[in-house]
Design an enzyme around this catalytic site. Sequence first.
Site, short mmCIF file in Angstrom:
data_model
loop_
_atom_site.label_atom_id
_atom_site.label_comp_id
_atom_site.label_asym_id
_atom_site.label_seq_id
_atom_site.Cartn_x
_atom_site.Cartn_y
_atom_site.Cartn_z
N ASP A 49 0.82 -1.21 0.00
CA ASP A 49 0.00 0.00 0.00
C ASP A 49 0.86 1.26 0.00
O ASP A 49 1.95 1.28 0.59
CB ASP A 49 -0.91 0.02 1.23
CG ASP A 49 -2.04 -0.99 1.13
OD1 ASP A 49 -2.28 -1.50 0.02
OD2 ASP A 49 -2.68 -1.26 2.17
N TYR A 77 5.94 -7.89 9.03
CA TYR A 77 5.69 -6.45 9.10
C TYR A 77 5.95 -5.95 10.52
O TYR A 77 5.79 -6.69 11.50
CB TYR A 77 4.23 -6.12 8.76
CG TYR A 77 3.77 -6.52 7.39
CD1 TYR A 77 3.84 -5.63 6.32
CD2 TYR A 77 3.22 -7.78 7.17
CE1 TYR A 77 3.39 -5.99 5.06
CE2 TYR A 77 2.77 -8.15 5.92
CZ TYR A 77 2.85 -7.25 4.87
OH TYR A 77 2.40 -7.61 3.62
N ASP A 91 -7.19 2.61 8.55
CA ASP A 91 -5.90 3.28 8.71
C ASP A 91 -6.12 4.79 8.78
O ASP A 91 -7.26 5.26 8.88
CB ASP A 91 -4.93 2.89 7.59
CG ASP A 91 -5.48 3.18 6.20
OD1 ASP A 91 -6.32 4.11 6.06
OD2 ASP A 91 -5.10 2.49 5.24
N ARG A 182 -4.16 -4.29 8.49
CA ARG A 182 -5.17 -3.32 8.92
C ARG A 182 -6.30 -4.02 9.66
O ARG A 182 -6.76 -3.58 10.72
CB ARG A 182 -5.75 -2.58 7.71
CG ARG A 182 -4.92 -1.45 7.18
CD ARG A 182 -5.62 -0.82 5.99
NE ARG A 182 -5.70 -1.74 4.85
CZ ARG A 182 -6.66 -1.71 3.93
NH1 ARG A 182 -7.66 -0.85 4.04
NH2 ARG A 182 -6.63 -2.54 2.91
#
Length: 307
Positions: A49, A77, A91, A182
């Site tokens: 993203d 991550y 987000d 997310r």
Amino acid sequence: MKAGPKIPRRTLDGVLLLDKPLGLSSNDALIKAKRIYLAKKAGHTGTLDPLATGLLPLCFGEATKFSQDLLDADKTYEATMRLGIRTTTGDTEGEAVDTRDVTCDETAVVEAMKRFLGDIVQIPPMYSALKRDGKPLYEYARAGQTVEREGRQVTIHALQLIACALPLVTFRVTCSKGTYVRTLAEDIGEALGCGAHLTALRRTGVGTLTLEHAVTLDRLASLSEAERDERLQPVDALLSTFPAVQLNDEATQRFLHGQRLKLADVVKTGLEEGRVRVYAQEGGRLLGVARAGEGVLAPERLIVAAQ
């Protein structure tokens, strides 16, 4: 006005470990890197993203044949979530839709995170590129529509708290393909009774590849052509999890013509069924990828340059 002469493009084979900056799409990052290298052919190994930074492996030339193998790989991550606020997108790009008090402590955060280890089911977010009736979900979301989405099983291999300065929580996660971090943050927030949204996301690993040797676009642009080429990992950097098989000269020629080989004829025996990377015994050249099973070695993808 007459256009200037076309700049010749180069034939390159290899993998660039790019440290993608904030705000740039994966495709835009690919275009910029391809332009810097003047490469004829390039592709990425799955989108990251625009609001995410970190490891984006880019494939050049023959390496593009194996990009799917990284699409299927586990990812790692480092993420930061803000407890107490849910947003439309999960987000910081979205608008706040729910605000609640944060009454939990660090111990509660750790206990909540434990509930998400292993196989879990996620409902894909509306703001995602998944398609419904040929249209990405984010297009429905932007039009104010919500469509039903089926839950998908993903696997959370590891989930570790890095820092807790409530309402901010930073964690590290290693997960299977298809996992939405997310959504993971939102679900942890719901488990804590206060909701959450993601404020930062950085990818540090894809399969066995890590951010340690990655380079930024700005740094790449400042290097000489020779220095940039040295940054390219070999094509088989994408295949390091596969067992290796070496073929003698005769078997190499047959393999490069797409012929199936008896496993008993290859240098390394005792292979389990599954995919393998195949090399020529002479010179150690990568020939491609094959599938071993039922006593045979069946070619899947071949390296053209090796012929």
